[in-house]
Design an enzyme around this catalytic site. Structure first.
Site, mmCIF file in Angstrom:
data_model
loop_
_atom_site.group_PDB
_atom_site.id
_atom_site.type_symbol
_atom_site.label_atom_id
_atom_site.label_comp_id
_atom_site.label_asym_id
_atom_site.label_seq_id
_atom_site.Cartn_x
_atom_site.Cartn_y
_atom_site.Cartn_z
ATOM 1 N N GLU A 13 -6.586 -10.031 -2.325
ATOM 2 C CA GLU A 13 -6.219 -10.094 -3.760
ATOM 3 C C GLU A 13 -6.710 -11.489 -4.276
ATOM 4 O O GLU A 13 -7.036 -12.241 -3.396
ATOM 5 C CB GLU A 13 -4.740 -10.006 -4.085
ATOM 6 C CG GLU A 13 -3.924 -11.246 -3.607
ATOM 7 C CD GLU A 13 -2.461 -11.129 -4.054
ATOM 8 O OE1 GLU A 13 -2.169 -10.626 -5.212
ATOM 9 O OE2 GLU A 13 -1.569 -11.814 -3.394
ATOM 10 N N LYS A 59 6.418 -14.077 -5.593
ATOM 11 C CA LYS A 59 5.937 -14.971 -6.852
ATOM 12 C C LYS A 59 6.447 -16.088 -6.965
ATOM 13 O O LYS A 59 7.119 -16.466 -7.832
ATOM 14 C CB LYS A 59 6.225 -13.983 -8.065
ATOM 15 C CG LYS A 59 5.026 -13.679 -8.923
ATOM 16 C CD LYS A 59 5.161 -12.766 -9.874
ATOM 17 C CE LYS A 59 4.293 -12.768 -11.292
ATOM 18 N NZ LYS A 59 2.733 -12.234 -10.766
HETATM 19 C C1 LIG Z 1 1.720 -11.467 -10.779
HETATM 20 C C2 LIG Z 1 0.655 -11.340 -9.602
HETATM 21 C C3 LIG Z 1 -0.219 -10.008 -9.516
HETATM 22 C C4 LIG Z 1 0.187 -9.098 -10.404
HETATM 23 O O1 LIG Z 1 1.538 -8.567 -10.413
HETATM 24 P P1 LIG Z 1 1.604 -7.625 -11.662
HETATM 25 O O2 LIG Z 1 3.133 -7.341 -11.496
HETATM 26 O O3 LIG Z 1 0.845 -6.502 -11.836
HETATM 27 O O4 LIG Z 1 1.708 -8.719 -13.042
HETATM 28 C C5 LIG Z 1 -0.893 -10.216 -8.302
HETATM 29 N N1 LIG Z 1 -1.049 -10.890 -7.461
HETATM 30 C C6 LIG Z 1 -0.428 -12.246 -7.643
HETATM 31 C C7 LIG Z 1 -0.725 -13.336 -6.657
HETATM 32 C C8 LIG Z 1 0.488 -12.225 -8.559
HETATM 33 O O5 LIG Z 1 1.103 -13.650 -8.973
#
Ligand SMILES: *Cc1c(COP(=O)(O)O)cnc(C)c1O
Length: 332
Positions: free
Chosen positions: A209, A175
């Site tokens: 995603e 992240k």
């Molecule tokens: C934060 C994020 C998510 C979702 O993650 P959660 O833990 O459900 O908030 C999905 N994809 C990306 C690229 C993200 O940065």
């Protein structure tokens, strides 16, 4: 209510890593941080963050949702970026202390306190393009947020992109700021060219995603989503929704989905699609855009199963349903 993420609590919890140790946690103004202009993060993007929420229950208690999962992911992101290893016990205490300090500012449902732990490399060295930062800064910032869906959850338009990528594949489950920078250009182009809200990245036809949320397909009693691999972010909301779907007797299929399959299924009655993430929980998808053609998902409206799953998650977060899986940690 102000735009999501623009209001901050006046103080934050902070610690620095130097000489191989984390300093004692301090509580400081959240207005600014001291940083050398040559800091590693500003040049070589040694940065990662987390996003989780604290909720207010009717009895006045304040609860953080699935903090252990976010701590594990924060640890993993830091490790994969070659940042100093975080001290999870310390970060957990930082979260509980700062949320406790602002307990009276945690909004009532459907609002919540959004928690943003952040970890950045601070070593002042522009010569370290290919070497890790030996020092870092870690802080926990708070932002009270309202209902993400004021005005109703309008189903999103997603552009299916088979040629681009959100980020380099080996960065997918980190992240980290650079990944959002990498996706921004394509997303802005998709907004202006085909009025898409988001891009659903599908490299070589593999549905992955969007820029900041996971993708979930619902077909009748089945919930389908890409199986975990290192190319995309492993959402805590994704995992929670899959658990709740199984609790509700649904079939959970974690497997790869191709663009062909997605477009074939989209038109079927009873098919729904949604994006999952902490900020918006589950957002319905109404339209796919692919090779200049538009495909309506189901009837193009927010589907009943999406709403049911979102409600099931909110009910636990808001203390309206039993917390069977021990997802909540009481702050005070
Ligand atoms: C934060 C994020 C998510 C979702 O993650 P959660 O833990 O459900 O908030 C999905 N994809 C990306 C690229 C993200 O940065």
């Amino acid at each position: 209510m102000a735009v999501f993420g623009t209001v901050f609590m006046p103080e934050m919890a902070i610690t620095t890593f130097e000489n191989d140790t984390w300093s004692e946690t301090k509580f400081v103004s959240s207005e600014s941080i001291p940083m050398h202009p040559g800091a590693h993060v500003l040049h070589y993007s040694s940065t990662c963050f987390e996003g989780l929420k604290a909720f207010r229950h009717d009895d006045g208690g304040i609860y953080v949702f699935r903090m252990d999962q976010n701590l594990n992911r924060f640890e993993q992101s830091s490790q994969l970026l070659n940042l100093p290893a975080i001290d999870k016990a310390q970060v957990e205490q930082m979260i509980l202390s700062i949320v406790g300090q602002y307990a009276s500012d945690v909004p009532e449902p459907p609002g919540s306190m959004y928690i943003r732990p952040t970890h950045v490399g601070t070593e002042a060295s522009i010569g370290k393009a290919a070497a890790p930062s030996l020092t870092s800064l870690l802080y926990v910032l708070l932002s009270p947020v309202g209902d993400y869906f004021t005005g109703g959850a309008k189903p999103l338009r997603l552009l299916l992109d088979e040629t681009g990528m959100r980020c380099a594949p080996h960065m997918g489950m980190i992240k980290s700021g650079g990944n959002y920078a990498s996706a921004l250009g394509p997303i802005l182009a998709a907004r202006s060219e085909v009025q898409a809200d988001q891009i659903l990245f599908c490299p070589n036809g593999d549905v992955q995603e969007t820029g900041a949320a996971n993708f979930i397909l619902i077909d009748g009693n089945e919930v389908i989503t890409k199986t975990l691999d290192s190319s995309f972010l492993h959402g805590v909301t994704r995992s929670s929704i899959l658990t709740l779907a199984a609790d509700l007797g649904m079939t959970v299929s974690e497997r790869n989905i191709s663009v062909d399959e997605l477009l074939e299924r989209a038109a079927k009655p009873g098919v729904e699609a949604a994006l999952s993430g902490t900020a918006a929980v589950l957002t319905p998808v109404g339209t796919f855009i692919h090779n200049d053609k538009e495909y309506q998902v189901g009837n193009g409206e927010a589907g009943p199963t999406t709403q049911k799953l979102r409600q099931a998650l909110n009910d636990i977060q808001w203390g309206k349903a039993p917390d069977k899986h021990n997802w909540l940690v009481k702050v005070k």
